[in-house]
Design an enzyme around this catalytic site. Structure first.
Site, PDB file in Angstrom:
ATOM      1  N   ASP A  43      56.113  39.734 -45.450  1.00 33.39           N
ATOM      2  CA  ASP A  43      57.247  40.662 -45.493  1.00 33.39           C
ATOM      3  C   ASP A  43      57.740  40.971 -44.085  1.00 33.39           C
ATOM      4  O   ASP A  43      57.287  41.933 -43.476  1.00 33.39           O
ATOM      5  CB  ASP A  43      56.819  41.952 -46.202  1.00 33.39           C
ATOM      6  N   HIS A  56      53.348  45.831 -46.840  1.00 31.65           N
ATOM      7  CA  HIS A  56      53.325  47.001 -45.945  1.00 31.65           C
ATOM      8  C   HIS A  56      51.919  47.431 -45.541  1.00 31.65           C
ATOM      9  O   HIS A  56      51.691  48.604 -45.210  1.00 31.65           O
ATOM     10  CB  HIS A  56      54.034  48.205 -46.589  1.00 31.65           C
ATOM     11  N   GLU A 108      65.609  46.077 -41.945  1.00 32.21           N
ATOM     12  CA  GLU A 108      65.618  46.251 -43.397  1.00 32.21           C
ATOM     13  C   GLU A 108      64.637  47.329 -43.824  1.00 32.21           C
ATOM     14  O   GLU A 108      64.910  48.104 -44.742  1.00 32.21           O
ATOM     15  CB  GLU A 108      65.279  44.924 -44.088  1.00 32.21           C
ATOM     16  N   GLU A 109      63.481  47.387 -43.168  1.00 36.65           N
ATOM     17  CA  GLU A 109      62.392  48.236 -43.642  1.00 36.65           C
ATOM     18  C   GLU A 109      62.703  49.731 -43.595  1.00 36.65           C
ATOM     19  O   GLU A 109      62.328  50.467 -44.494  1.00 36.65           O
ATOM     20  CB  GLU A 109      61.115  47.956 -42.848  1.00 36.65           C
ATOM     21  N   ASP A 127      62.990  37.538 -49.600  1.00 41.18           N
ATOM     22  CA  ASP A 127      62.271  38.739 -49.176  1.00 41.18           C
ATOM     23  C   ASP A 127      61.277  39.161 -50.248  1.00 41.18           C
ATOM     24  O   ASP A 127      61.164  40.343 -50.586  1.00 41.18           O
ATOM     25  CB  ASP A 127      63.261  39.872 -48.872  1.00 41.18           C
TER      26      ASP A 127
END
Length: 467
Positions: free
Chosen positions: A300, A432, A334-335, A362
């Site tokens: 990711d 994450h 993006e996060e 993604d």
């Protein structure tokens, strides 16, 4: 001049035969081209080496960090080396949030009797006071439980959100969507009832000791009303919940040192091959270059970035000159903000660019299963006609659904957006978390995903999406 019935019939039959011959030849040509794409991806691909460098030489690439800038520099350099028609950086202002020294947490069952808990601050959270936060805990299963408990039972306590991902849902992204609101909005809702902090069960289907971070929001809360927010591992959530049932008066302590700074400048990294026939029609393919800082962001979304770069590398290798402009975009932020995707769409609108198709990767570098699409039904029906070409490569999922966060701002009435859909069963084991690292990515699976993306882009470029 009159033509007799027999001659008319012969002419008509000839036209039909010519149509079927042309159709068959075209399908054979596409089969050969797609076979060539897969062969190059699996034998001459660069995606795995690119990911190795991003992950092991640069590491986690949180927006606004030195590592994020290093990733910008590296990927631009690699795109430059492919001999594309144009490579450039698109400036974008991004948030800069810093985690600080590692977080620490425990729960106390009686004075001096403590159990340490794996914990991580949620992205965007404020720090605890210098000495940390310690209080009794109130466990809830979701935001809706807060009103039922009310201020009387929440004020001065730490709210523990413990709704797990639903294991009965085969689509793990649907399971994630069903409980991520407690992470994103948990703090801003709990503070309304006087909570002094929140902890959230990690968004993970398996039981392990890795806490998973992710973005959160305070809404429009003033700075002095914000409370610290963190995630604990699934094993820790199970243990804490069981202990609370035995002793509702236990206390939880955590300390974190994160800080939000002013926005800083960063960049989307963009490269393109200009179309030979319809250069004004743009096909964009991409992933997000930023990642969280706990691991190295291999799944990711380092995987999506290198797969997108590979699309152009494969076209160059096989000598394919596209009719339309093929553009790779490595989006920043993006996060924790989606600033890169939003800025790209804004600039495209200002420049009156005509994007006809967008494809995003993604969802990790696992075995590709197919694609989901968001766009006109007529375009989807045309894409479905290509499904047989993917069956030899075990790509079977072609359905309407979501696409990707970064290409989402491009959406309008005419564009078709798509997302690569790999096997998702292991994705949230790493999402994450500290264990999202290079060794968790299988080289062949990564390359198959890149080949699948390239094949779809090839077909869209060759045939377009108009009926």
């Amino acid at each position: 001049m009159r033509i007799n019935f027999k001659v008319k019939r012969t002419i008509k039959l000839g036209i039909y035969c010519l149509f079927f011959v042309q159709t068959g030849w075209s399908q054979n040509s596409d089969q050969e081209q797609i076979k060539k794409i897969y062969d190059v991806a699996l034998t001459q691909g660069k995606s795995y080496d690119w990911l190795n460098y991003l992950s092991n030489q640069i590491g986690g690439r949180l927006s606004g960090s030195i590592q994020a800038q290093q990733a910008v520099n590296y990927t631009k350099q690699e795109l430059d080396s492919l001999g594309l028609d144009k490579v450039w950086l698109q400036p974008v202002m991004v948030p800069k949030w810093v985690r600080g020294i590692p977080e620490f947490a425990y729960f106390e069952t009686s004075p001096g009797v403590t159990t340490n808990v794996p914990i991580t601050a949620l992205g965007g959270s404020v720090a605890t006071p210098p000495n940390g936060v310690k209080s009794e805990v109130v466990e809830v299963k979701g935001l809706e439980d807060l009103a039922a408990l009310g201020e009387a039972q929440i004020k001065g306590k730490i709210v523990f959100y413990n709704r797990p991902m639903d294991p009965t849902l085969i689509n793990t992204f649907a399971s994630y969507s069903g409980c991520v609101d407690q992470r994103y909005a948990g703090a801003m809702e709990a503070v309304k009832y006087g909570a002094i902090g929140i902890i959230v069960r990690s968004m993970n289907l398996r039981l392990d000791d890795y806490p998973h971070t992710g973005s959160m929001s305070y809404g429009d809360l003033p700075e002095n009303k914000k409370i610290p927010a963190a995630a604990i591992s699934t094993n820790a959530a199970e243990l804490l919940s069981a202990t609370l049932r035995l002793n509702p008066n236990i206390k939880f302590y955590f300390k974190q040192n994160c800080k939000q700074f002013a926005d800083v400048e960063s960049y989307n990294v963009i490269g393109e091959i200009k179309g030979s026939t319809h250069p004004e029609e743009i096909i964009v393919v991409g992933g997000h270059l930023d990642s969280w800082d706990l691991g190295d962001g291999s799944h990711d979304d380092g995987a999506g970035c290198v797969q997108s770069m590979e699309v152009l590398q494969i076209f160059k290798k096989i000598g394919y000159r596209p009719k339309r402009t093929i553009r790779v975009v490595l989006f920043m932020n993006e996060e924790n903000g989606l600033r890169g995707g939003t800025e790209y769409a804004n600039v495209a609108k200002e420049n009156k660019e005509n994007h006809i198709f967008g494809l995003e990767s993604d969802s990790g570098g696992f075995t590709p299963r197919g694609f989901t699409f968001d766009g006109p039904e007529s375009s989807f029906e045309k894409i479905i006609g290509w499904k047989d070409l993917f069956e030899p490569y075990l790509i079977h999922l072609f359905e309407m659904g979501g696409s990707g966060a970064d290409i989402g701002p491009l959406k309008n009435e005419s564009i078709t957006l798509a997302g690569l859909r790999p096997d998702s069963q292991r994705y949230f084991d790493y999402h994450h978390a500290e264990n999202d690292t290079f060794e968790q990515v299988n080289k062949r699976e990564l390359e198959l995903g890149a080949a699948s993306m390239t094949s779809l882009v090839y077909l869209v470029d060759k045939y377009g999406l108009t009926p």
